[in-house]
Design an enzyme around this catalytic site. Structure first.
Site, mmCIF file in Angstrom:
data_model
loop_
_atom_site.group_PDB
_atom_site.id
_atom_site.type_symbol
_atom_site.label_atom_id
_atom_site.label_comp_id
_atom_site.label_asym_id
_atom_site.label_seq_id
_atom_site.Cartn_x
_atom_site.Cartn_y
_atom_site.Cartn_z
ATOM 1 N N SER A 257 0.785 -1.241 0.000
ATOM 2 C CA SER A 257 0.000 0.000 0.000
ATOM 3 C C SER A 257 0.814 1.286 0.000
ATOM 4 O O SER A 257 0.247 2.362 -0.138
ATOM 5 C CB SER A 257 -0.949 0.017 1.202
ATOM 6 N N LYS A 302 -5.902 4.403 8.459
ATOM 7 C CA LYS A 302 -4.811 5.199 7.891
ATOM 8 C C LYS A 302 -5.126 6.696 7.918
ATOM 9 O O LYS A 302 -4.235 7.518 8.172
ATOM 10 C CB LYS A 302 -4.513 4.727 6.471
#
Length: 365
Positions: A257, A302
């Site tokens: 990611s 996140k």
């Protein structure tokens, strides 16, 4: 004993019993929480995250932070009390254990898979950044893995460069399987390769590897139900040769990611000026060799982690926008991106202060 006292005592004992049961009863869930966020333009553990040698680089300012998610280990046994607390906590997320560790995957297997994905994301980030800068990158098809107990064991090795199969030039990893499966099980197939050691030596000496070998392998039948395909027991991948040295130094991080943020960080260091204009930008997203940005897991964690460190803007993969927009941390602007070009365009507007028309995430996309 008065009835009221007896009732209170019984209720208290029942509550204690329920709490004890909650502590000792395991439930099939795992927990996700915000993990560390690291500035790809800065240092981590005393050394630059992005290290470039053999090419001119430029000073940078601001932040282009990659973000992470913490998860409980595969063998962690969550109890009912912890699960309830996690469901109620704003910054944590409780998910079914199989979501993080499908098919009984062990901690070791998960760590290995994440490490491989992280390594591949770094390679794709380098390629995407250099392609954006019109810097040529040489690519070739290699043997990624050799399955133990298959016809290729001892004949082909991870890192061998596959130049041709049965004399037909190989350009993409998918070409290998296509050419092998033209055979019937039990037939011979000829691989023309540059051995991994020869390729490594050539790269070190900055020359083109010319030594090739022809390796004949007798195919075996696949494990498929029904008609059997011819296989040799390898997986093919892509290897890139860069015109200068790029190292990404970031330990204890896994998964794909961070690809977008690595690519942007490299682009920033290889171009004059700076992408952020001194602004704190964070983000996430996989990236392929052509700069396409893909979705990731744990987006809500996140964004929370990024805002907690001071991020003002968060570059968000388009497919993650609906989930991220449902609970955006106050003070954080979610910017929708689908490609590296989208991200560069958004950063141009951010550093110019022209943010009114930024492509912002909504719950619909």
């Amino acid at each position: 004993m008065p009835r009221r006292t007896a009732t209170m005592l019984a209720s208290t004992l029942m509550l204690i019993a329920l709490l004890c049961a909650g502590v000792f009863i395991p439930v099939p869930y795992s927990e996700m929480s915000p993990g560390p966020t690291v500035n790809t333009l800065g240092d981590h553990d005393g050394e630059p995250v992005l290290q470039i040698s053999g090419r001119k680089t430029y000073p940078t300012t601001g932040h282009l932070n990659m973000t992470t998610v913490r998860v409980t280990s595969a063998d962690y046994k969550m109890n009912l009390v912890e699960a309830v607390y996690g469901w109620l906590a704003h910054d944590n997320k409780v998910v079914p254990h199989d979501t993080l560790y499908p098919d009984g995957k062990t901690e070791e297997q998960s760590t290995q898979e994440n490490a491989e994905e992280f390594s591949q994301s770094q390679e794709s980030a380098k390629v995407a950044a250099l392609k954006e800068l019109k810097i040529p990158v040489k690519s070739g098809v290699i043997v990624s893995t050799v399955v133990k107990g298959t016809p290729s064991e001892g004949k082909l090795h991870a890192g061998d460069v596959v130049k041709a199969v049965d004399g037909t030039a190989v350009k993409e990893p998918s070409d290998v399987a296509e050419l092998v499966t033209k055979h019937k099980p039990g037939e011979d197939v000829v691989f023309t390769i540059v051995p991994a050691k020869e390729q490594a030596a050539a790269e070190k000496e900055k020359r083109t590897a010319t030594k090739t070998e022809d390796i004949t392998i007798t195919t075996a039948p696949s494990d498929d139900s029904g008609e059997k395909r011819a296989i040799v027991g390898i997986s093919a991948g892509t290897d890139h040769t860069f015109p200068f040295t790029i190292d990404i130094k970031l330990a204890d991080v896994g998964g794909p990611s961070a690809g977008l943020m690595f690519a942007l960080g490299l682009y920033d260091k290889l171009t004059p000026g700076d992408l952020t204009g001194g602004t704190f930008v964070a983000g996430t997203g996989t990236i392929d060799d052509n700069g396409k940005v893909g979705p990731i897991g744990g987006i809500e964690m996140k964004t929370v982690g990024a805002r907690g460190k001071g991020a003002q803007y968060f570059l968000t993969p388009a497919d993650n926008c609906p989930a991220a927009a449902k609970d955006t941390p106050k003070g954080l602007t979610l910017v929708k991106v689908g490609t590296m070009d989208d991200a560069l365009g958004a950063l141009k507007d951010i550093r110019a202060g022209d943010t009114a028309d930024l492509p912002k995430c909504t719950t619909k996309g």
